[in-house]
Design a protein around this motif. Structure first.
Motif, PDB file in Angstrom:
ATOM      1  N   GLU A 205      18.686  28.749  61.517  1.00  0.00           N
ATOM      2  CA  GLU A 205      19.945  29.489  61.648  1.00  0.00           C
ATOM      3  C   GLU A 205      21.089  28.563  62.047  1.00  0.00           C
ATOM      4  OE1 GLU A 205      22.009  33.147  61.428  1.00  0.00           O
ATOM      5  OE2 GLU A 205      19.839  32.889  61.190  1.00  0.00           O
ATOM      6  N   GLY A 206      22.188  28.652  61.272  1.00  0.00           N
ATOM      7  CA  GLY A 206      23.395  27.915  61.618  1.00  0.00           C
ATOM      8  C   GLY A 206      23.372  26.440  61.292  1.00  0.00           C
ATOM      9  N   ARG A 207      22.374  25.993  60.528  1.00  0.00           N
ATOM     10  CA  ARG A 207      22.289  24.577  60.176  1.00  0.00           C
ATOM     11  C   ARG A 207      22.374  24.417  58.650  1.00  0.00           C
ATOM     12  NH1 ARG A 207      21.102  22.050  64.771  1.00  0.00           N
ATOM     13  NH2 ARG A 207      19.871  23.140  66.346  1.00  0.00           N
ATOM     14  N   PRO A 208      22.801  23.251  58.185  1.00  0.00           N
ATOM     15  CA  PRO A 208      22.880  23.038  56.734  1.00  0.00           C
ATOM     16  C   PRO A 208      21.512  23.118  56.074  1.00  0.00           C
ATOM     17  CG  PRO A 208      24.195  21.399  57.908  1.00  0.00           C
ATOM     18  CD  PRO A 208      23.378  22.114  58.942  1.00  0.00           C
ATOM     19  N   GLY A 209      21.465  23.791  54.924  1.00  0.00           N
ATOM     20  CA  GLY A 209      20.264  23.828  54.112  1.00  0.00           C
ATOM     21  C   GLY A 209      20.379  22.860  52.952  1.00  0.00           C
ATOM     22  N   LEU A 210      19.283  22.656  52.258  1.00  0.00           N
ATOM     23  CA  LEU A 210      19.212  21.633  51.212  1.00  0.00           C
ATOM     24  C   LEU A 210      18.670  22.198  49.912  1.00  0.00           C
ATOM     25  CD1 LEU A 210      19.294  18.445  50.635  1.00  0.00           C
ATOM     26  CD2 LEU A 210      16.832  18.521  51.132  1.00  0.00           C
ATOM     27  N   LEU A 211      19.221  21.736  48.779  1.00  0.00           N
ATOM     28  CA  LEU A 211      18.649  21.989  47.455  1.00  0.00           C
ATOM     29  C   LEU A 211      17.834  20.762  47.066  1.00  0.00           C
ATOM     30  CD1 LEU A 211      21.389  23.663  47.603  1.00  0.00           C
ATOM     31  CD2 LEU A 211      21.407  23.502  45.122  1.00  0.00           C
ATOM     32  N   GLU A 212      16.555  20.948  46.778  1.00  0.00           N
ATOM     33  CA  GLU A 212      15.708  19.811  46.368  1.00  0.00           C
ATOM     34  C   GLU A 212      14.407  20.336  45.802  1.00  0.00           C
ATOM     35  OE1 GLU A 212      14.065  16.160  45.598  1.00  0.00           O
ATOM     36  OE2 GLU A 212      16.153  16.658  45.968  1.00  0.00           O
ATOM     37  N   PRO A 213      14.251  20.321  44.484  1.00  0.00           N
ATOM     38  CA  PRO A 213      15.159  19.862  43.432  1.00  0.00           C
ATOM     39  C   PRO A 213      15.790  21.050  42.712  1.00  0.00           C
ATOM     40  CG  PRO A 213      12.975  19.998  42.544  1.00  0.00           C
ATOM     41  CD  PRO A 213      12.893  20.520  43.967  1.00  0.00           C
ATOM     42  N   MET A 214      16.695  20.764  41.762  1.00  0.00           N
ATOM     43  CA  MET A 214      17.250  21.774  40.859  1.00  0.00           C
ATOM     44  C   MET A 214      17.119  21.248  39.441  1.00  0.00           C
ATOM     45  SD  MET A 214      19.908  22.639  38.679  1.00  0.00           S
ATOM     46  CE  MET A 214      21.376  21.667  39.056  1.00  0.00           C
ATOM     47  N   GLY A 215      16.685  22.106  38.532  1.00  0.00           N
ATOM     48  CA  GLY A 215      16.558  21.659  37.150  1.00  0.00           C
ATOM     49  C   GLY A 215      16.721  22.791  36.162  1.00  0.00           C
ATOM     50  N   VAL A 216      17.126  22.439  34.954  1.00  0.00           N
ATOM     51  CA  VAL A 216      17.279  23.391  33.852  1.00  0.00           C
ATOM     52  C   VAL A 216      16.322  22.987  32.733  1.00  0.00           C
ATOM     53  CG1 VAL A 216      18.855  24.342  32.125  1.00  0.00           C
ATOM     54  CG2 VAL A 216      19.690  23.830  34.428  1.00  0.00           C
ATOM     55  N   HIS A 217      15.634  23.961  32.195  1.00  0.00           N
ATOM     56  CA  HIS A 217      14.698  23.728  31.090  1.00  0.00           C
ATOM     57  C   HIS A 217      15.427  23.045  29.934  1.00  0.00           C
ATOM     58  CE1 HIS A 217      11.773  24.492  27.939  1.00  0.00           C
ATOM     59  NE2 HIS A 217      10.946  25.054  28.806  1.00  0.00           N
TER      60      HIS A 217
END
Length: 280
Positions: A205-217
């Motif tokens: 709560e209240g802390r930065p979250g992360l995207l890992e990984p993101m991809g498109v087919h």
């Protein structure tokens, strides 16, 4: 007070996740995140532990190093940012390492500069503030689970050349402590095809979250699905209590940077890895 460096053990990883979850700060550097450990957990706890160095001061974790494809990615506790003794010990313990990712730790970065370390590959951090609600992304989004893990794996393998992701590895990742505050999201188009996927990692709560990984087919690119799944990632992290959504991509990845920017992520000043000087 004594500083020691040890390799992690499979049994210590859960405790390490909890310690690292306290480090991200809104507006702070996008340094190695608990989600980076979580994503690498797909190879299993023993393999992850072998790749992790842990520095402690009197038993308290103050820094972490993740060996990752030829460099060591570093995370430093905010309270140790100016710790000169820790900086010196870390540099000594990194003998033989040629490249580091060190985005935090003022004392450590200053020491590397004095020792002649030079800028290496540039990276572009991007951040989306999550104070306000996130609009609908335009795709049908499902949370990844045992019922649709095949779709999650299919998108990953079709998005990244030479990917070795598998259902077995997804289950290993999903069973790990870091994933207890994470979600895989799968985006489906109007035909019902799985077209994009992302994994999001909360640090609490209240802390930065992360995207890992993101991809498109690869068969569904050029249709805005990257933007859509990235918007969905922001919405999920907001729902999970994150203060912001963060991601870091090579500065030369022009298409990736544009995709994140189109989804409301603001590019921060570029950061570089640091390379040991020749003969240093």
């Amino acid at each position: 007070m004594s500083i020691t460096m040890l390799r992690a053990t499979p049994e210590s990883l859960g405790e390490l996740v909890e310690a690292m979850s306290q480090w991200p700060r809104t507006g702070g550097p996008v340094q190695v995140h608990v989600g980076d450990l979580g994503w690498k957990w797909r190879f299993g706890g023993p393999a992850l532990a072998e790749a992790v160095r842990v520095w402690t001061r009197d038993g308290r974790v103050v820094a972490v190093g993740l060996d990752d494809d030829g460099l060591v990615r570093l995370g430093i506790a905010p309270e140790a940012d100016d710790d000169i003794e820790l900086a010196a010990r870390m540099l000594a313990d990194l003998e033989g390492v040629e490249v580091v990712e060190a985005r935090a730790g003022a004392a450590f970065r200053a020491l590397l500069a004095r020792r002649g370390w030079v800028a290496d590959e540039p990276w572009a951090p991007l951040v989306r503030d999550l104070a306000e609600p996130v609009a609908d992304c335009g795709l049908r989004i499902e949370v990844g689970g045992a019922h649709n893990v095949r779709d999650r794996v299919e998108v990953q393998r079709a998005a990244f050349d030479n990917s070795t992701f598998s259902e077995e590895r997804w289950h290993a990742m999903a069973a790990a402590p870091a994933y207890q505050r994470a979600r895989c999201l799968i985006g489906y188009d109007d035909t019902g095809a799985a077209v994009a996927a992302v994994t999001v990692w909360s640090a609490g709560e209240g802390r930065p979250g992360l995207l890992e990984p993101m991809g498109v087919h690869r068969d569904h690119r050029g249709r805005g699905h990257g933007r859509a799944i990235t918007v969905a990632a922001a919405a999920a992290l907001r729902e999970m209590g994150s203060s912001s959504a963060t991601v870091c991509t090579p500065a030369g990845n022009v298409g990736g940077v544009a995709t994140y920017a189109s989804a409301g992520y603001t590019r921060q000043p570029d950061v570089t890895d640091l390379r040991r000087p020749i003969g240093g």
